[in-house]
Design a protein around this motif. Structure first.
Motif, PDB file in Angstrom:
ATOM      1  N   GLU A 198      -3.744  34.895  24.240  1.00 47.41           N
ATOM      2  CA  GLU A 198      -1.741  35.270  24.328  1.00 47.41           C
ATOM      3  C   GLU A 198      -1.041  33.926  24.641  1.00 47.41           C
ATOM      4  O   GLU A 198      -1.964  32.692  25.194  1.00 47.41           O
ATOM      5  N   ILE A 199      -0.083  33.504  24.855  1.00 52.59           N
ATOM      6  CA  ILE A 199       0.419  32.503  25.074  1.00 52.59           C
ATOM      7  C   ILE A 199       2.321  33.210  24.667  1.00 52.59           C
ATOM      8  O   ILE A 199       2.555  33.632  23.730  1.00 52.59           O
ATOM      9  N   ASP A 200       2.777  32.913  25.660  1.00 50.09           N
ATOM     10  CA  ASP A 200       4.482  33.174  26.096  1.00 50.09           C
ATOM     11  C   ASP A 200       4.717  35.018  26.105  1.00 50.09           C
ATOM     12  O   ASP A 200       5.645  34.297  24.981  1.00 50.09           O
ATOM     13  N   ASP A 201       3.886  35.397  26.160  1.00 50.72           N
ATOM     14  CA  ASP A 201       3.655  37.168  26.070  1.00 50.72           C
ATOM     15  C   ASP A 201       4.188  37.431  25.035  1.00 50.72           C
ATOM     16  O   ASP A 201       3.959  38.576  24.498  1.00 50.72           O
ATOM     17  N   VAL A 202       3.201  36.697  23.793  1.00 50.14           N
ATOM     18  CA  VAL A 202       2.679  37.034  22.572  1.00 50.14           C
ATOM     19  C   VAL A 202       0.947  36.866  22.414  1.00 50.14           C
ATOM     20  O   VAL A 202       0.719  35.937  22.868  1.00 50.14           O
ATOM     21  N   GLN A 203       0.461  37.564  21.460  1.00 45.20           N
ATOM     22  CA  GLN A 203      -1.390  37.425  20.816  1.00 45.20           C
ATOM     23  C   GLN A 203      -1.035  36.652  19.733  1.00 45.20           C
ATOM     24  O   GLN A 203      -0.302  36.924  18.843  1.00 45.20           O
ATOM     25  N   ALA A 204      -1.517  35.359  20.141  1.00 44.75           N
ATOM     26  CA  ALA A 204      -1.449  34.821  18.616  1.00 44.75           C
ATOM     27  C   ALA A 204      -2.682  34.785  18.169  1.00 44.75           C
ATOM     28  O   ALA A 204      -3.943  34.469  18.474  1.00 44.75           O
ATOM     29  N   CYS A 205      -3.065  34.287  17.058  1.00 45.96           N
ATOM     30  CA  CYS A 205      -4.269  34.259  16.479  1.00 45.96           C
ATOM     31  C   CYS A 205      -4.722  32.795  15.506  1.00 45.96           C
ATOM     32  O   CYS A 205      -3.553  32.274  14.743  1.00 45.96           O
ATOM     33  N   ILE A 206      -4.986  31.810  15.600  1.00 44.31           N
ATOM     34  CA  ILE A 206      -5.388  30.823  14.512  1.00 44.31           C
ATOM     35  C   ILE A 206      -6.320  30.954  13.771  1.00 44.31           C
ATOM     36  O   ILE A 206      -7.642  31.715  13.812  1.00 44.31           O
ATOM     37  N   PHE A 207      -5.515  30.934  12.111  1.00 44.28           N
ATOM     38  CA  PHE A 207      -6.899  31.698  11.588  1.00 44.28           C
ATOM     39  C   PHE A 207      -7.169  30.435  10.522  1.00 44.28           C
ATOM     40  O   PHE A 207      -5.997  29.368  10.100  1.00 44.28           O
ATOM     41  N   ASN A 249      -0.849  19.656  22.659  1.00 47.46           N
ATOM     42  CA  ASN A 249      -1.284  19.539  23.732  1.00 47.46           C
ATOM     43  C   ASN A 249      -3.211  18.961  23.904  1.00 47.46           C
ATOM     44  O   ASN A 249      -3.834  19.482  24.470  1.00 47.46           O
ATOM     45  N   LEU A 250      -3.364  18.119  22.291  1.00 43.18           N
ATOM     46  CA  LEU A 250      -5.082  17.735  22.359  1.00 43.18           C
ATOM     47  C   LEU A 250      -5.151  16.262  23.177  1.00 43.18           C
ATOM     48  O   LEU A 250      -4.138  15.553  23.711  1.00 43.18           O
ATOM     49  N   GLU A 251      -6.480  17.077  24.067  1.00 46.32           N
ATOM     50  CA  GLU A 251      -6.879  15.355  25.018  1.00 46.32           C
ATOM     51  C   GLU A 251      -6.698  14.217  23.878  1.00 46.32           C
ATOM     52  O   GLU A 251      -7.981  14.460  23.081  1.00 46.32           O
ATOM     53  N   ARG A 259     -11.330  28.101  27.317  1.00 42.92           N
ATOM     54  CA  ARG A 259     -10.881  28.450  25.848  1.00 42.92           C
ATOM     55  C   ARG A 259     -10.068  28.732  25.503  1.00 42.92           C
ATOM     56  O   ARG A 259      -9.099  28.359  24.601  1.00 42.92           O
ATOM     57  N   SER A 260      -9.465  29.656  26.210  1.00 45.99           N
ATOM     58  CA  SER A 260      -7.553  30.339  26.234  1.00 45.99           C
ATOM     59  C   SER A 260      -7.393  28.744  26.233  1.00 45.99           C
ATOM     60  O   SER A 260      -5.707  29.096  25.603  1.00 45.99           O
ATOM     61  N   HIS A 261      -7.197  28.147  27.169  1.00 48.15           N
ATOM     62  CA  HIS A 261      -5.924  27.163  27.450  1.00 48.15           C
ATOM     63  C   HIS A 261      -6.107  26.258  26.822  1.00 48.15           C
ATOM     64  O   HIS A 261      -4.946  25.699  26.303  1.00 48.15           O
TER      65      HIS A 261
END
Length: 774
Positions: free
Chosen positions: A460-469, A388-390, A377-379
């Motif tokens: 987590e992505i590139d050493d930061v915490q990301a949130c899709i709002f 990068n969606l399939e 899920r994180s990936h």
């Protein structure tokens, strides 16, 4: 696996069952034993009761007879002839002899009045005359008829008779006409009106056989009477006196105990006379109890044997019947699951281990699936952020597979950068496990703050915490994103002292535009270099490209740089720091300063500082200073202009102090400087090793090491003690609350203040305040 093979296995369930069944069989056996013991107690009580009743009858008869004798002694004392002869002295006259014959006849009449009396003697002290129903004698001849050994000699006997008043029973052995018999002698003084005159003593002799005449005849029962002086008054059926026959042995009014008579165990029942205090005892051989219990014992033995035989047979049959299902189950596990059952293994243990292994494998598979599900899920979310969606799989299927449900087509991206880990960063270094824990807490707080009206998906992505709002059904608004960012920052700051920088992208209306929103959030986070740590940076507030192009360059003219170099060379920290602050503030107020220009300004200032230090290095020994504080690395590690400013000013202060120290030829130890700084700034909430290191331009680890070496104390402990010393003064001198005092000495969290105070003082601040001197 056959039953007759495994029954000898000590660990087999057969042994456990057999033990259980035998325990059940023991219940009736134990009950039989209890019934036997109870029956024995009943028989014993009945025999004792019967003996006690017989003793009571004998006691009543003897006490009545003794009472009659005592009444008779009173009647004799009132006889005129008896009293008249008291004053007679030697030698006796014919009239005296006549009086003696009269008194003897009276005594004979009194003797016949009580069948217990064997003989009556009347001893006159004044004339040393002893009168009986048959003859006259004196005290010495009377003593010779008695057992002299019991009376301890004639003198003791004479002293006994010459007492002022006598009323006592004494066991004696009377010898008359070569015939000896045991008797009880009752001595009673004849009361006189004038007690100073020699009186007379009545002596009543009672055979012990007559005392025990009322006892029911029994060949096996022995009887004994014991007085308070531990003398055997009378006995029957005893060839020798037992060792246990002592008055102190018979405590209480009545009772029962066991003793030995002629190496034979006997049961002794006894009772106590209320009149004389004598102990009446009845001794019966203990085997008499066994005779009464033989029938009961036979019944008990028969029931035990029958229980063992029938119970053993039933146990054997039920063991075989109950073991068959377990035997089949074990054979099924062994054949189908491929698990072998070793000889000597417990069947239940084998089944439990087999089931536990099966459950453990299932839990391990579920756990691995859950871990992979979270990772997948994180990936997937990382792929969405990077675009990068399939292409082969529809988007709605991917979302459903990863348990992602969207409420609207409106999206934004928030990035969270942890500037300081607060409570999780006790020292300079931080444990990687604590980093992961803080990231986990951050992501949970973000999802919680977003709430039910909107949806948030963190990764987590590139050493930061990301949130899709993902906005809910309401109209998308940037203020909602601002609220979420502020709430997350405030919560982590209040509870964990964690400092965050948050960047917010613009709002987009397509799932595939999330990648663009992510890039916008990255651009906003890069602007952290200009705005500094701890800010909330929105992409829509960044300067436009046209504004940046028109701005062209940043403010840092050559003459200003030369002024800075000159002030540093003379060690004037005040003027040189004023120039640096002016340069940074002038550029910081430029709202169109871009990130590349901000980085160029930082490197330009760093270059000026390095140039200045190189020029200073030619004056004296400055090479060691460069190696010690490593200014190049420290400046390169700065992420914001604010951090760059602090580092430059810190290095500048150290350079100026060094130049001034060279001029004054003085040396100021680092430990004293740090101690003075802590005492002056203990009220600062953010006072820690990193802050002090920044102040003195020294790495925190080096600062801790030097302070420990120079003062012998850990710097963190010194800070805490300095704060607590001031807190104790406030607790005893100021009427402030614990929370107010904690804030005044640099603790924003009262729990941390309480914990630190108790660590160093041994009690809580509240307790210390209660114990303050009045």
């Amino acid at each position: 696996m056959k039953f007759n093979r495994i029954r000898f296995n000590k660990r087999s369930v057969i042994v456990t069952w057999l033990t259980s069944y035998i325990s059940v069989l023991l219940v009736p056996i134990i009950i039989s034993g209890i019934l036997y013991a109870a029956s024995w107690h009943v028989v014993e009580s009945e025999v004792n009761r019967a003996n006690t009743n017989a003793l009571k009858q004998m006691e009543l008869a003897i006490d009545n007879s003794l009472g009659g004798i005592e009444r008779l002694s009173l009647e004799i004392s009132l006889n005129k002839q008896v009293n008249a002869f008291i004053n007679t002295s030697q030698p006796l006259t014919d009239n005296d002899y006549y009086d003696l014959v009269t008194i003897s006849n009276d005594l004979r009449v009194y003797q016949t009045a009580n069948e217990f009396i064997e003989q009556i003697y009347l001893y006159y002290k004044n004339s040393d005359t002893v009168i009986s129903t048959r003859n006259r004698t004196d005290s010495r001849q009377l003593f010779q008829m008695l057992d002299g050994q019991t009376l301890k000699g004639y003198e003791a006997w004479k002293t006994y008779l010459d007492q002022r008043y006598i009323q006592a029973y004494t066991p004696v052995t009377i010898t008359e006409d070569d015939n000896a018999y045991k008797a009880v002698l009752f001595a009673k003084s004849v009361t006189l009106a004038n007690r100073d005159q020699p009186g007379a003593v009545l002596l009543f002799v009672m055979k012990d056989s007559k005392l025990l005449a009322n006892l029911p005849p029994s060949e096996a029962t022995s009887v004994a009477v014991l007085d308070k002086e531990n003398r055997l008054v009378a006995s029957s059926g005893l060839e020798q006196t037992p060792d246990f026959l002592t008055y102190d042995k018979f405590t209480g009014e009545n009772g029962l105990f066991y003793g030995d008579v002629a190496k034979e165990k006997v049961a002794v029942s006894y009772t106590t006379s209320a009149r004389t205090g004598w102990k009446y005892m009845s001794m019966i051989p203990a085997e008499r109890f066994d005779d009464k219990m033989k029938y009961m014992k036979s019944l008990v033995y028969a029931s035990i044997i029958l229980s063992l035989l029938l119970g053993g047979l039933v146990t054997f049959l039920f063991l075989r019947k109950n073991y068959n299902p377990i035997h089949l189950l074990i054979r099924s596990f062994s054949m189908k699951a491929g698990i072998s059952f070793a000889e000597g293994t417990n069947e239940y243990g084998f089944l439990q281990d087999a089931l536990n292994n099966t459950f453990a494998e299932k839990e391990q598979v579920d756990r691995r699936l859950h871990q992979h599900r979270d990772a997948i899920r994180s990936h997937f979310l990382q792929g969405v952020l990077k675009g990068n969606l399939e292409q082969d799989i529809p988007v709605h299927e991917s979302l459903s597979a990863h348990d992602i449900r969207l409420d609207s087509p409106h999206f934004a991206v928030l990035l969270f950068h942890i500037d300081h880990f607060g409570k999780f960063q006790e020292d300079v270094a931080i444990d990687p496990q604590k980093v992961k824990l803080m990231q986990f807490i951050l992501m949970n707080v973000v999802e919680e703050v977003i709430g039910l009206q909107n949806r948030g998906f963190t990764t987590e992505i590139d050493d930061v915490q990301a949130c899709i709002f993902n906005f809910g059904v309401q109209e998308p608004d940037m203020d909602e994103l601002q609220r979420v960012a502020e709430s997350v920052k405030l919560f982590l700051l209040d509870h964990f002292h964690v400092h965050l920088t948050v960047s917010i992208s613009a709002i987009h209306e397509d799932l595939f535009s999330i990648a663009e929103a992510y890039q916008e959030a990255l651009s906003a986070m890069a602007y952290r270099l200009v705005k500094g740590s701890g800010a909330i940076i929105r992409y829509d507030e960044l300067p436009s490209s046209e504004a940046v192009r028109q701005a062209g360059n940043y403010y840092y003219p050559l003459h200003v740089e030369q002024q800075l170099i000159n002030f540093v060379k003379i060690g004037d920290y005040e003027k040189s720091s004023s120039i640096i602050e002016h340069i940074i503030e002038t550029n910081g107020s430029n709202s169109v300063l871009s990130v590349p220009l901000g980085k160029c300004l930082m490197f330009d200032l760093a270059s000026t500082m390095l140039k200045t230090m190189n020029e200073i290095g030619s004056q004296g020994n400055k090479k060691s200073f460069m190696e010690q504080f490593n200014p190049v690395e420290r400046l390169s590690e700065c992420e914001t202009m604010k951090e760059m400013k602090r580092e430059i000013l810190s290095i500048l202060e150290q350079v100026c102090q060094s130049i001034q120290a060279d001029r004054k030829q003085e040396y100021s130890p680092l430990g004293e400087l740090v101690s003075a700084y802590v005492k002056a700034n203990y009220a600062e909430e953010n006072l820690n090793i990193s802050m002090i290191g920044e102040k003195f331009g020294i790495t925190p680890s080096y600062l801790s090491k030097q302070f420990k070496a120079q003062t012998g104390d850990a710097l963190l402990d010194f800070i805490s003690r300095t704060r607590l010393e001031e807190a104790k003064k406030l607790l005893t001198e100021q009427p402030l609350s614990i929370m107010e005092i904690a804030r005044k000495v640099g603790y924003n969290d009262i729990n941390t203040f309480n914990r630190t105070f108790k660590k160093f003082e041994g009690i809580t601040p509240g307790k210390y305040k209660e114990l303050k001197p009045l």
